[in-house]
Design an enzyme around this catalytic site. Structure first.
Site, short mmCIF file in Angstrom:
data_model
loop_
_atom_site.label_atom_id
_atom_site.label_comp_id
_atom_site.label_asym_id
_atom_site.label_seq_id
_atom_site.Cartn_x
_atom_site.Cartn_y
_atom_site.Cartn_z
N SER A 20 0.86 -1.11 0.02
CA SER A 20 0.01 0.13 0.13
C SER A 20 1.03 1.10 0.04
CB SER A 20 -1.01 -0.19 1.17
OG SER A 20 -0.25 -0.14 2.43
N ASN A 107 -2.47 -1.40 13.66
CA ASN A 107 -4.04 -1.46 13.59
C ASN A 107 -4.28 0.18 14.26
OD1 ASN A 107 -3.81 -3.62 12.56
ND2 ASN A 107 -4.68 -4.96 14.40
N THR A 152 -39.28 27.47 -12.23
CA THR A 152 -39.35 26.03 -11.60
C THR A 152 -39.75 25.13 -13.01
OG1 THR A 152 -41.99 26.70 -11.68
CG2 THR A 152 -40.79 27.19 -9.77
N HIS A 153 -39.50 24.29 -12.80
CA HIS A 153 -39.40 23.17 -13.99
C HIS A 153 -38.52 23.66 -15.20
CE1 HIS A 153 -42.96 21.15 -12.31
NE2 HIS A 153 -43.21 22.63 -12.02
N SER A 274 -12.35 26.05 -28.59
CA SER A 274 -12.36 25.10 -29.14
C SER A 274 -11.09 24.97 -30.34
CB SER A 274 -13.73 24.73 -29.85
OG SER A 274 -13.56 23.99 -31.02
N LYS A 280 -16.02 29.44 -30.19
CA LYS A 280 -16.49 28.74 -28.86
C LYS A 280 -15.81 29.44 -27.81
CE LYS A 280 -18.92 25.65 -28.34
NZ LYS A 280 -18.62 24.01 -28.84
N GLU A 287 -18.32 22.31 -16.12
CA GLU A 287 -18.54 20.89 -16.49
C GLU A 287 -17.96 20.02 -15.54
OE1 GLU A 287 -18.89 20.84 -21.08
OE2 GLU A 287 -17.78 22.14 -20.48
N GLN A 319 -7.55 -1.38 4.54
CA GLN A 319 -6.52 -0.85 3.69
C GLN A 319 -7.14 -0.18 2.41
OE1 GLN A 319 -2.45 -2.28 3.66
NE2 GLN A 319 -2.75 -2.84 1.57
#
Ligand code: ARG
Length: 457
Positions: A20, A107, A152-153, A274, A280, A287, A319
């Site tokens: 590890s 431990n 809304t929506h 872009s 662009k 994002e 672990q």
């Protein structure tokens, strides 16, 4: 480390699955802090000598420097961070190094290291959230009376203020911050001294090590101390909820910067071009922040499933706790910082927002409310009358405040010219002065409350 019982080394596959050090080296600083606290305590309790303690401290300091400057000889054969550091310590200081592990096990050691690491991050997230909230409050302050459509929506509903919209997120992120705060309080107990699982016969002082490491107290049950990982699950849950909120704001930024909306602009600092389409300007940062919730929630799922059904006490399954947490917390750290940057960077486009706020008959509810308040009409009737007037405006292709009074009066003769006082988006938003409402006056009160909160945090 266990050569007394074992004649041969591990097989190649055993080593491959067991190792590890590739990821738990991120716990180096915490491991060294834990070892210093432990050796201090061992000396204070007369379990090791003061000379051995001093040698251990000097050795650990050197190791810390080696790790920081990249000269530490990491070894996969030595499996993990604990054995790597301990072996190096023995190389450096000889027999005294072999006394460090008295009254301790890997431990309780790993449980302590990991708790400290998670605690640092939970604290960091609270600070990053404060920075993000401050950026939202600044936007709200600057744009307390800027009118925009409320949705809304995702359909235009009623005009709201840009400041009000920003403060909605400030509220969400403040709850996220308080979730991390709660989580920190619960996780801040020390597993150190639980040893392998049952405690130890040495006269250790667990209060002393707990205090030295900034914990509130030692954990009260040694089996629980070495096997609990709910502190990480809780932090991941809080992280998942926070990342969900980040994704919602990201989504709005993506929509708002589109050519169809143009509600806000971002500068070059948070957009990319872009390679093929010269016109662009892509909101990549938004994002990516929107996407981060995937790996963060994935980590929560991973660790929940790792822990499910594990018997007491420690099992090597645990672990597998670290990589998902490291990855998720790196993602959240970056996401929070990027979002604070974007919020500070964005400029709302006043004219476009105003125009959009007036579109789609967004003040129809105001018209209905006017009929109720001034003509004592039951709201249901007012709703019907308003619907008829909206249909009329739609047919004429005009907004409600551009309709002629006499046209409205053909639907309801008692309507007076006073109606025009409520039909503009600004009048609509300004009238919503109920506590928590969108009126600029309310937004300013909330901004003031936020500013005094922030000044205190
Ligand atoms: N690398 C181990 C982990 O991360 C440390 C604890 C190992 N304990 C043991 N008994 N093998 O969990």
């Amino acid at each position: 480390m266990w050569g007394g019982r074992f004649a041969a080394g591990p097989g190649a596959l055993m080593q491959a699955i067991n190792v590890s050090i590739g990821f738990d080296r991120r716990l180096a600083a915490q491991d060294i802090a834990g070892s210093k606290a432990h050796s201090d305590m061992l000396a204070a309790q007369g379990i090791i000598s003061a000379e051995d303690r001093d040698a251990i401290h000097t050795g650990l300091e050197e190791i810390k420097a080696e790790i920081e400057n990249g000269t530490f000889p990491w070894s996969e054969e030595l499996e993990d961070i604990h054995l790597n550091i301990e072996a190096r310590l023995k190389d450096k200081i000889g027999e005294a190094g072999g006394r460090l592990h008295t009254g301790r096990s890997r431990n309780d050691q790993v449980a302590t290291d990991f708790r400290l690491w998670v605690r640092d991050h939970v604290e960091l997230f609270q600070n990053l959230l404060t920075v993000l909230i401050a950026a939202l409050v600044d936007q709200a302050d600057a744009n307390a009376d800027m009118i925009m459509p409320g949705f809304t929506h995702l359909q235009s509903a009623q005009p709201v203020t840009f400041g009000h919209h920003m403060l909605a997120y400030a509220e969400m992120f403040a709850r996220d911050r308080s979730r991390f705060e709660d989580c920190q309080r619960r996780l801040n107990e020390s597993p150190l001294g639980a040893a392998a699982l049952a405690g130890t016969p040495y006269p250790i002082d667990r209060d002393m090590t707990a205090k030295a490491l900034g914990f509130d107290r030692p954990m009260a049950n040694s089996l629980d101390a070495v096997s609990a990982r709910d502190f990480a699950l809780e932090a991941l849950s809080a992280a998942t909820i926070c990342a969900t909120h980040l994704s919602r704001l990201s989504e709005e930024i993506v929509i708002w910067t589109s050519a169809q909306f143009r509600f806000i602009s971002l500068t070059d600092a948070f957009t990319t071009g872009s390679s093929i389409m010269p016109q662009k300007r892509n909101p990549d940062a938004a994002e990516l922040v929107r996407a981060k919730v995937g790996r963060i929630m994935g980590a929560l799922t991973t660790l929940t499933i790792v822990m499910k059904g594990l018997p007491l006490a420690y099992s090597k399954d645990m672990q597998e706790d670290k990589e998902p947490v490291f990855d998720a917390f790196d993602a959240l750290e970056l996401g929070l910082a990027a979002m604070a940057g974007m919020v500070a960077d964005m400029t709302p486009n006043k004219d476009i927002l105003a125009e959009a706020a007036g579109a789609a008959f967004s003040t129809a509810t105001d018209l209905a409310d006017w009929l109720v308040m001034n003509l004592n009409m039951p709201f249901r009737n007012a709703h019907h009358v308003t619907g008829t007037i909206v249909a009329m405006a739609e047919k004429q292709g005009v907004t409600l405040d551009a309709l002629a009074l006499k046209d409205m009066q053909t639907v309801e003769p008692r309507i007076t010219k006073e109606i025009f006082n409520v039909l503009t988006p600004l009048a609509s938003a300004s009238s919503r002065t109920s506590y928590g409402g969108t009126a600029p006056s309310e937004v300013r009160k909330q901004v003031a409350r936020w500013k005094s909160n922030l000044a205190r945090s």
